[in-house]
Design a protein around this motif. Structure first.
Motif, PDB file in Angstrom:
ATOM      1  N   SER A  38       0.805  -1.227   0.000  1.00 43.90           N
ATOM      2  CA  SER A  38       0.000   0.000   0.000  1.00 43.90           C
ATOM      3  C   SER A  38       0.835   1.274   0.000  1.00 43.90           C
ATOM      4  O   SER A  38       0.401   2.299  -0.509  1.00 43.90           O
ATOM      5  CB  SER A  38      -0.952   0.013   1.203  1.00 43.90           C
ATOM      6  OG  SER A  38      -0.217  -0.127   2.409  1.00 43.90           O
ATOM      7  N   ASN A  39       2.041   1.225   0.563  1.00 43.71           N
ATOM      8  CA  ASN A  39       2.891   2.416   0.632  1.00 43.71           C
ATOM      9  C   ASN A  39       3.716   2.527  -0.645  1.00 43.71           C
ATOM     10  O   ASN A  39       4.657   1.767  -0.858  1.00 43.71           O
ATOM     11  CB  ASN A  39       3.798   2.341   1.855  1.00 43.71           C
ATOM     12  CG  ASN A  39       4.662   3.583   2.021  1.00 43.71           C
ATOM     13  OD1 ASN A  39       4.658   4.484   1.178  1.00 43.71           O
ATOM     14  ND2 ASN A  39       5.397   3.646   3.121  1.00 43.71           N
ATOM     15  N   LYS A  40       3.366   3.470  -1.491  1.00 46.96           N
ATOM     16  CA  LYS A  40       4.025   3.617  -2.793  1.00 46.96           C
ATOM     17  C   LYS A  40       5.351   4.373  -2.698  1.00 46.96           C
ATOM     18  O   LYS A  40       6.051   4.507  -3.699  1.00 46.96           O
ATOM     19  CB  LYS A  40       3.110   4.359  -3.775  1.00 46.96           C
ATOM     20  CG  LYS A  40       1.731   3.756  -3.925  1.00 46.96           C
ATOM     21  CD  LYS A  40       1.749   2.466  -4.707  1.00 46.96           C
ATOM     22  CE  LYS A  40       0.336   1.963  -4.955  1.00 46.96           C
ATOM     23  NZ  LYS A  40       0.261   0.832  -5.854  1.00 46.96           N
ATOM     24  N   ASP A  41       5.682   4.869  -1.504  1.00 45.55           N
ATOM     25  CA  ASP A  41       6.896   5.680  -1.345  1.00 45.55           C
ATOM     26  C   ASP A  41       8.056   4.924  -0.719  1.00 45.55           C
ATOM     27  O   ASP A  41       9.110   5.515  -0.452  1.00 45.55           O
ATOM     28  CB  ASP A  41       6.585   6.923  -0.509  1.00 45.55           C
ATOM     29  CG  ASP A  41       5.566   7.826  -1.187  1.00 45.55           C
ATOM     30  OD1 ASP A  41       5.638   7.970  -2.419  1.00 45.55           O
ATOM     31  OD2 ASP A  41       4.694   8.382  -0.485  1.00 45.55           O
ATOM     32  N   LEU A  58       6.395  -1.808 -11.172  1.00 41.36           N
ATOM     33  CA  LEU A  58       6.271  -0.965  -9.985  1.00 41.36           C
ATOM     34  C   LEU A  58       6.042   0.496 -10.368  1.00 41.36           C
ATOM     35  O   LEU A  58       5.221   1.192  -9.764  1.00 41.36           O
ATOM     36  CB  LEU A  58       7.528  -1.098  -9.118  1.00 41.36           C
ATOM     37  CG  LEU A  58       7.682  -2.429  -8.372  1.00 41.36           C
ATOM     38  CD1 LEU A  58       9.115  -2.602  -7.884  1.00 41.36           C
ATOM     39  CD2 LEU A  58       6.703  -2.509  -7.214  1.00 41.36           C
ATOM     40  N   GLN A  61       2.551   1.039 -11.345  1.00 48.03           N
ATOM     41  CA  GLN A  61       1.630   0.981 -10.204  1.00 48.03           C
ATOM     42  C   GLN A  61       1.749   2.193  -9.290  1.00 48.03           C
ATOM     43  O   GLN A  61       1.072   2.272  -8.270  1.00 48.03           O
ATOM     44  CB  GLN A  61       1.866  -0.301  -9.392  1.00 48.03           C
ATOM     45  CG  GLN A  61       1.718  -1.584 -10.186  1.00 48.03           C
ATOM     46  CD  GLN A  61       0.455  -1.617 -11.035  1.00 48.03           C
ATOM     47  OE1 GLN A  61      -0.644  -1.476 -10.506  1.00 48.03           O
ATOM     48  NE2 GLN A  61       0.612  -1.792 -12.337  1.00 48.03           N
ATOM     49  N   GLY A  62       2.644   3.125  -9.634  1.00 45.04           N
ATOM     50  CA  GLY A  62       2.730   4.366  -8.875  1.00 45.04           C
ATOM     51  C   GLY A  62       3.793   4.419  -7.806  1.00 45.04           C
ATOM     52  O   GLY A  62       3.836   5.371  -7.020  1.00 45.04           O
ATOM     53  N   PHE A  63       4.689   3.439  -7.766  1.00 45.83           N
ATOM     54  CA  PHE A  63       5.776   3.492  -6.795  1.00 45.83           C
ATOM     55  C   PHE A  63       6.763   4.582  -7.221  1.00 45.83           C
ATOM     56  O   PHE A  63       7.000   4.798  -8.412  1.00 45.83           O
ATOM     57  CB  PHE A  63       6.456   2.132  -6.670  1.00 45.83           C
ATOM     58  CG  PHE A  63       5.613   1.128  -5.932  1.00 45.83           C
ATOM     59  CD1 PHE A  63       5.776   0.934  -4.570  1.00 45.83           C
ATOM     60  CD2 PHE A  63       4.627   0.399  -6.597  1.00 45.83           C
ATOM     61  CE1 PHE A  63       4.986   0.027  -3.882  1.00 45.83           C
ATOM     62  CE2 PHE A  63       3.830  -0.508  -5.921  1.00 45.83           C
ATOM     63  CZ  PHE A  63       4.003  -0.692  -4.557  1.00 45.83           C
ATOM     64  N   THR A  64       7.335   5.268  -6.245  1.00 46.20           N
ATOM     65  CA  THR A  64       8.051   6.513  -6.531  1.00 46.20           C
ATOM     66  C   THR A  64       9.547   6.488  -6.241  1.00 46.20           C
ATOM     67  O   THR A  64      10.239   7.466  -6.537  1.00 46.20           O
ATOM     68  CB  THR A  64       7.446   7.654  -5.694  1.00 46.20           C
ATOM     69  OG1 THR A  64       7.628   7.355  -4.294  1.00 46.20           O
ATOM     70  CG2 THR A  64       5.962   7.840  -5.986  1.00 46.20           C
TER      71      THR A  64
END
Length: 196
Positions: A38-41, A58, A61-64
């Motif tokens: 759930s934590n994309k950061d 990744l 899927q919005g991971f940064t």
């Protein structure tokens, strides 16, 4: 340095499309794992990432905060050209064993099997130094032997002995969702650093 770690060796393999374990897509067990995060950061490291299907998934899927390391200049250059002008992934050409950093998640996908087995203890020790105190090492290991190598195989019992020196093994199970050519030959594992 062993031949299987040299930039020249891996560069030629990529240039000649000679990485027979390249799936051409994100591995289903890792995809399933990523989908429940759930934590994309979180900071993510993918060493020996090759064509980086997991990293690209990744990213989608919005991971940064993704770092991809590979020793082969050709593959890193190709990735930088395919995915320019984005800040979520760093593509770095480097020797994993000389890399420093702290990561919440390290992804193992065919890097371990590419290394000379004599380097496995060094691999596990290095992974422990790169993992944040509450981080996880997650990935796939071949649960079979190969003739010659790379890839180099192994088995669950030997992996447990190796990893338990540095990690708490939360899970090391036979994969139920491997791609068909690898069915019955992969272990999915989740490990946390021993903080004793």
């Amino acid at each position: 340095m062993t031949e299987f770690l040299s930039a020249e060796y891996w560069n030629q393999r990529y240039l000649n499309n000679a990485s027979q374990w390249d799936l051409g897509d994100v591995s289903p067990p890792l995809k399933a794992y990523f989908n429940q995060l759930s934590n994309k950061d979180i900071s993510i490291l993918i060493p020996g990432a090759g064509n980086s299907y997991e990293a690209i998934y990744l990213l989608e899927q919005g991971f940064t905060n993704i770092t991809v390391i590979d020793i082969a200049p050709a593959v890193i250059q190709s990735l930088k050209e395919k995915y320019p002008n984005q800040s979520a992934i760093q593509f770095i050409q480097a020797d994993f064993f000389k890399w420093d950093g702290q990561y919440d998640l390290i992804v193992e996908q065919t890097f371990f099997c590419a290394l000379d087995p004599d380097l496995r203890e060094k691999y596990v020790a290095k992974m422990a130094t790169l993992l944040a105190e509450t981080g996880k090492l997650v990935g796939l290991l071949f649960n079979r032997e190969f003739e010659g190598g790379p890839p180099f195989g192994g088995n669950q019992a030997s992996y447990l002995l190796l990893f338990e020196k540095y990690f708490q093994i939360d899970r090391m199970d036979h994969c139920y969702n491997s791609v068909a050519p690898r069915a019955g030959t992969e272990l999915f594992f989740i490990a946390r650093k021993n903080n004793k």
